[in-house]
Design a protein around this motif. Sequence first.
Motif, PDB file in Angstrom:
ATOM      1  N   CYS A 119       0.876  -1.387   0.066  1.00 37.87           N
ATOM      2  CA  CYS A 119      -0.002   0.091   0.125  1.00 37.87           C
ATOM      3  C   CYS A 119       1.109   1.078  -0.084  1.00 37.87           C
ATOM      4  CB  CYS A 119      -1.037  -0.011   1.075  1.00 37.87           C
ATOM      5  SG  CYS A 119      -2.162   1.534   1.323  1.00 37.87           S
ATOM      6  N   TYR A 121      -0.115   4.166   1.064  1.00 30.15           N
ATOM      7  CA  TYR A 121      -0.546   5.310   1.862  1.00 30.15           C
ATOM      8  C   TYR A 121       0.235   5.324   3.366  1.00 30.15           C
ATOM      9  CZ  TYR A 121      -3.609   6.513  -1.680  1.00 30.15           C
ATOM     10  OH  TYR A 121      -4.170   7.110  -2.895  1.00 30.15           O
ATOM     11  N   GLY A 122       0.945   4.512   3.706  1.00 27.62           N
ATOM     12  CA  GLY A 122       1.700   4.696   4.738  1.00 27.62           C
ATOM     13  C   GLY A 122       1.317   4.857   6.164  1.00 27.62           C
ATOM     14  N   CYS A 123       0.035   4.272   6.392  1.00 23.67           N
ATOM     15  CA  CYS A 123      -0.573   4.607   7.808  1.00 23.67           C
ATOM     16  C   CYS A 123       0.424   4.138   8.880  1.00 23.67           C
ATOM     17  CB  CYS A 123      -1.963   4.210   8.115  1.00 23.67           C
ATOM     18  SG  CYS A 123      -2.948   4.550   6.577  1.00 23.67           S
ATOM     19  N   PHE A 125       0.395   2.814  11.852  1.00 24.52           N
ATOM     20  CA  PHE A 125      -0.055   1.844  12.740  1.00 24.52           C
ATOM     21  C   PHE A 125      -0.189   0.357  11.719  1.00 24.52           C
ATOM     22  CE2 PHE A 125      -3.598   4.572  11.332  1.00 24.52           C
ATOM     23  CZ  PHE A 125      -4.436   3.562  10.498  1.00 24.52           C
ATOM     24  N   CYS A 126       0.142   0.463  10.410  1.00 28.45           N
ATOM     25  CA  CYS A 126      -0.288  -0.690   9.606  1.00 28.45           C
ATOM     26  C   CYS A 126       0.571  -1.375   9.079  1.00 28.45           C
ATOM     27  CB  CYS A 126      -1.345  -0.111   8.344  1.00 28.45           C
ATOM     28  SG  CYS A 126      -1.763  -0.904   7.140  1.00 28.45           S
ATOM     29  N   SER A 128       0.724  -3.177   6.265  1.00 31.93           N
ATOM     30  CA  SER A 128       0.588  -3.164   4.854  1.00 31.93           C
ATOM     31  C   SER A 128       1.347  -1.958   4.190  1.00 31.93           C
ATOM     32  CB  SER A 128      -0.719  -3.134   4.358  1.00 31.93           C
ATOM     33  OG  SER A 128      -1.429  -4.442   4.668  1.00 31.93           O
ATOM     34  N   GLY A 129       1.290  -0.889   5.037  1.00 32.12           N
ATOM     35  CA  GLY A 129       2.114   0.237   4.295  1.00 32.12           C
ATOM     36  C   GLY A 129       3.737   0.236   4.461  1.00 32.12           C
ATOM     37  N   GLY A 174      -4.030  -2.851   1.281  1.00 30.37           N
ATOM     38  CA  GLY A 174      -4.214  -1.906  -0.059  1.00 30.37           C
ATOM     39  C   GLY A 174      -5.337  -0.653   0.425  1.00 30.37           C
ATOM     40  N   GLU A 175      -5.471   0.353  -0.369  1.00 29.70           N
ATOM     41  CA  GLU A 175      -6.325   1.312  -0.252  1.00 29.70           C
ATOM     42  C   GLU A 175      -7.273   1.023  -1.318  1.00 29.70           C
ATOM     43  OE1 GLU A 175      -7.753   4.182   1.558  1.00 29.70           O
ATOM     44  OE2 GLU A 175      -8.944   3.800  -0.188  1.00 29.70           O
ATOM     45  N   SER A 208      -9.189   5.109   3.782  1.00 30.35           N
ATOM     46  CA  SER A 208      -8.405   5.762   4.633  1.00 30.35           C
ATOM     47  C   SER A 208      -8.484   7.103   4.428  1.00 30.35           C
ATOM     48  CB  SER A 208      -6.997   5.680   4.410  1.00 30.35           C
ATOM     49  OG  SER A 208      -6.569   5.934   2.989  1.00 30.35           O
TER      50      SER A 208
HETATM   51  S1  SF4 Z   1      -3.745  -0.684   4.149  1.00 32.20           S
HETATM   52 FE1  SF4 Z   1      -5.322   0.777   4.802  1.00 32.20          FE
HETATM   53  S2  SF4 Z   1      -4.422   1.386   6.822  1.00 32.20           S
HETATM   54 FE2  SF4 Z   1      -2.825   0.375   5.638  1.00 32.20          FE
HETATM   55  S3  SF4 Z   1      -1.362   1.815   4.900  1.00 32.20           S
HETATM   56 FE3  SF4 Z   1      -2.986   1.381   3.534  1.00 32.20          FE
HETATM   57  S4  SF4 Z   1      -4.427   2.591   3.656  1.00 32.20           S
HETATM   58 FE4  SF4 Z   1      -3.317   2.717   5.496  1.00 32.20          FE
END
Ligand code: SF4
Length: 363
Positions: A119, A121-123, A125-126, A128-129, A174-175, A208
Amino acid sequence: MERLSVDSIFSQSLESLQDQFALWGEPRWRAGQLMEWIYRKFAGGFDECSNLSKPLRAKLKEKYSFSLAPLVTVTGQEHETRKFLWKLEDGNLVESVLIPAGSEEGGRHTLCVSTQVGCAYGCRFCASGRSGFVRDLTAAEIVGQFLGAEAWHRRQSGAKDDRLLSNIVVMGMGEPLSNYENLMRALSIINAPWGGNLGARKITISTSGLAPQIRRLAGEEPQYRLAISLHAAEDAVRDQIMPVNRKYPLNELLAACEAYQRAKGRMISFEYILIDRLNDTPRQCDLLAGIARRFHAHVNLIPFNKVDGCAFRCPPPDVIQGFFAHLQKRGISVTLRQKKGGDINAACGQLRLRKMGEGELSR
Ligand code: SF4
């Protein structure tokens, strides 16, 4: 971006197959028979479609692939959350999570599906990012997670007519709204009476906070539910944990949510991961209550699940309970997710990251 499986049978609509059958000089209604094999009988290949002629099956094999991503691992126990890890054609790994849907659903389950490998988007706490964005999933790869879970269930139970899934949440790796076209195509197949036959209200898309795509989604016909990964109730805090907030700050995001709600009614919920000393304060709780009230929205509180390499912590139990109770006192519809998934790496993207660490990823 349809890269790998442009000719996968799992990305075809009934109409497109009917057109193809007509081009081959076959009756259009035979396309419905094929869809029944795929989405009712969960056939494993064209050769199982015994009411289609051999020459027709040969033409189908030439034009379309009929391959589901193999299952690398299943973790978790019966009646609990389970996690599937699938290996895609190019060696990439994606996850889906199977969650018992509760007794009112008659023992059926919700499947949380992924829409991207990694992903962008790099949140913070996640999981995947953390490894960055690799690629979008094709529509067939999204539909394939639904079919793969049903096929797995049939192998497990031996039942031929028993359906596993009653709900889909698009909340995995993923977003989803940044893979918009493929997502819409996949959901239209999962939703269609000739396809997965899951009602649109049984399908929840999570984001997100991509405000322009939320507005676009508001203009789509199906009544999908929308879940906003909010995780903080003011920009100063949200900016720290979700980089997307700098592009679409809360006022823009919430204005897009209003547009969605005007078009669809009360179809929005807010996800809120509780992180120790960051977004678990009384101030955040009050602000969250204000937002939830404005939208008459349900709030789903999720205690933070440990992510490898992330310094955030889950708040102490009394803080979690206090946050929950305060929202209830303010009249907010709220649920507190029990911490079940930690030991099976259920925080999104974790299982994949660990398998990558073990060298499962082929590239
Ligand atoms: S998968 Fe969702 S929560 Fe995780 S980084 Fe991507 S948008 Fe953010």
